[in-house]
Design a protein around this motif. Structure first.
Motif, PDB file in Angstrom:
ATOM      1  N   TYR A 290      47.462  39.579  39.405  1.00  0.00           N
ATOM      2  CA  TYR A 290      46.678  40.663  39.856  1.00  0.00           C
ATOM      3  C   TYR A 290      45.298  40.648  39.494  1.00  0.00           C
TER       4      TYR A 290
ATOM      5  N   SER B 101      43.350  39.447  42.988  1.00  0.00           N
ATOM      6  CA  SER B 101      43.394  40.633  43.812  1.00  0.00           C
ATOM      7  C   SER B 101      42.475  41.651  43.571  1.00  0.00           C
TER       8      SER B 101
ATOM      9  N   LEU C 235      42.998  44.909  43.752  1.00  0.00           N
ATOM     10  CA  LEU C 235      43.582  46.147  43.372  1.00  0.00           C
ATOM     11  C   LEU C 235      43.125  46.863  42.205  1.00  0.00           C
ATOM     12  N   SER C 236      42.733  47.849  42.057  1.00  0.00           N
ATOM     13  CA  SER C 236      42.495  48.649  41.165  1.00  0.00           C
ATOM     14  C   SER C 236      43.244  48.609  39.879  1.00  0.00           C
TER      15      SER C 236
ATOM     16  N   LYS D  30      44.598  50.931  38.196  1.00  0.00           N
ATOM     17  CA  LYS D  30      45.788  51.908  38.248  1.00  0.00           C
ATOM     18  C   LYS D  30      46.837  51.424  39.288  1.00  0.00           C
ATOM     19  N   GLU D  31      46.195  50.903  40.407  1.00  0.00           N
ATOM     20  CA  GLU D  31      47.117  50.202  41.573  1.00  0.00           C
ATOM     21  C   GLU D  31      48.000  49.370  40.845  1.00  0.00           C
ATOM     22  N   ILE D  32      47.498  48.174  40.094  1.00  0.00           N
ATOM     23  CA  ILE D  32      48.276  47.303  39.447  1.00  0.00           C
ATOM     24  C   ILE D  32      49.347  47.820  38.459  1.00  0.00           C
TER      25      ILE D  32
ATOM     26  N   ASP E   3      50.609  50.939  38.624  1.00  0.00           N
ATOM     27  CA  ASP E   3      51.847  51.625  39.365  1.00  0.00           C
ATOM     28  C   ASP E   3      52.614  50.527  40.144  1.00  0.00           C
ATOM     29  N   ARG E   4      51.989  49.442  40.774  1.00  0.00           N
ATOM     30  CA  ARG E   4      52.797  48.312  41.462  1.00  0.00           C
ATOM     31  C   ARG E   4      53.772  47.592  40.117  1.00  0.00           C
TER      32      ARG E   4
END
Length: 301
Positions: free
Chosen positions: A253, A257, A259-260, A262-264, A266-267
Motif C-alpha cells: 500500500y 497506492s 491511500l493516506s 490513516k486509510e491504510i 483502517d483498511r
C-alpha cells in the motif's frame, strides 16, 4: 568421504560470509558452484536450496537417507534438512539457487496442495530432468546470468524474483504429477490440513491485523494449538505469520497506492494511527510516512 561430528548451518549468512554468491538480495541468492568444504560433516540447511547438477555426481545422506544426483538432476533441499556423508566427484559442477523461507512462502503460498508437494519433495529430493527439461533449465540460468552481469536500475530485484519464481514453478510442474494430493477425506495429517486452512484465511484477509484468537475460533481450536501447529509446520508462530502478511500489505500500500496513512491503517484493521506507526517502524525500521518518502525517492532516480 567427508564426515565429522561438527554441525554447521547452510543459510543465507553462511554463503554471503564465504563470498560464494554471484547474486544476492536478502531473499534469493545464486551460486555458480559449491565447494567440498561447505558440505563437510553434518550440515543443517536453513533455507531452500535448488542444486542443478551440470557435470559429475553428488552423493550424500539427507535426513538419514542416501541420495545420488548426476548431471541433469536437480536436488531440492528444504529448510531443516540435515545433510551428511557428502561426496562429490572430482569433475562435479553445479548451479545453485537459494531461497529464504519467507521468499518460498511468497512464491508458493502454503495451500494444501503446496504442502503435499513439499511433503513429497522432502522424501524425494532428487528430480530427474529429461533432455528437454534440462535445456529449459539451462535457458533460465542463461537469463539469470545475463541479468546478473547486466543489472538494470529499475525493478531489478522484482525482475530477478520473477525469473526465479518461473524456474521454481517449472520444477513444481515436473514434480506435481508424482504427488498424491490429499483431500478432506484423504491421508493428510490433521495438523497440515489445519495449517493450510489457516494460510488460506491469511491470504483471504490480505494483511488485516486480526488476532490469533479469531483465526483459532474459526478453525475450532485453541490459539495455543494453532501456534503449535504453525510452529511445527512452518517454523513460525501463528502471530509471526499474521505479522508477515500485514507487513507485506503495508509495503504494497505504501509503495503502490495513493491511500493516506490513516486509510491504510483502517483498511488493515489497526485500532489507531499511533499503533499503526509503531508497528510499521518496528518491522520496517521507519515510520509509514518516511517509508513512503524513501520509496518515492527511489522511483525518481
Amino acid at each position: 568421504m567427508m564426515n565429522d561430528n561438527n554441525e554447521k548451518k547452510l543459510d543465507y549468512d553462511f554463503f554471503i560470509g564465504k563470498g560464494l554468491t554471484e547474486y544476492s538480495d536478502g531473499d534469493i541468492m545464486v551460486l555458480d558452484n559449491i565447494n567440498a568444504s561447505s558440505m563437510e560433516g553434518t550440515v543443517k540447511v536453513d533455507m531452500v536450496l535448488m542444486i542443478y547438477c551440470i557435470k559429475g555426481r553428488l552423493q550424500g545422506e539427507m535426513n538419514g537417507k542416501v541420495h545420488l544426483a548426476k548431471a541433469g538432476d536437480v536436488v531440492i533441499c528444504l529448510p531443516s534438512s540435515y545433510l551428511s556423508n557428502s561426496m562429490m566427484s572430482p569433475d562435479f559442477e553445479c548451479k545453485i539457487i537459494g531461497f529464504s523461507y519467507k521468499s518460498m512462502q511468497n512464491t508458493m503460498q502454503m495451500t494444501r496442495d503446496a504442502l503435499d508437494l513439499l511433503a513429497y519433495v522432502a522424501k524425494n529430493p532428487v528430480v530427474h530432468l529429461d533432455l528437454e527439461r534440462q535445456a529449459l533449465v539451462s535457458k533460465y540460468y542463461a537469463i539469470i546470468a545475463h541479468k546478473i552481469k547486466h543489472p538494470h536500475g529499475y525493478f531489478h530485484k522484482e525482475i530477478m524474483h520473477g525469473i526465479f519464481q518461473c524456474a521454481a514453478f517449472e520444477l513444481c510442474a515436473i514434480i506435481a504429477p508424482h504427488v498424491e494430493y490429499s483431500n478432506d477425506g484423504g491421508s493428510m495429517k490433521q495438523a497440515n490440513l489445519l495449517f493450510s486452512k489457516f494460510m488460506e484465511m491469511l491470504n483471504q484477509n490480505d494483511g488485516k491485523t486480526y488476532p490469533v484468537k479469531k483465526y483459532a475460533e474459526e478453525l475450532c481450536i485453541t490459539p495455543k494449538y494453532l501456534s503449535f501447529i504453525s510452529k511445527s509446520v512452518s517454523g513460525k508462530t501463528a502471530l509471526e505469520l499474521i505479522h508477515e502478511f500485514t507487513v507485506k500489505a503495508i509495503e504494497r500500500y505504501l509503495k503502490h497506492s495513493n491511500l493516506s496513512i490513516k486509510e491504510i491503517a483502517d483498511r488493515l484493521n489497526f485500532p489507531n494511527l499511533s499503533f499503526f506507526g509503531k508497528f510499521t517502524k518496528s518491522h520496517l525500521g521507519v515510520s509509514p510516512t518516511e517509508y513512503r518518502r524513501q520509496q518515492s525517492m527511489k522511483k525518481e532516480k
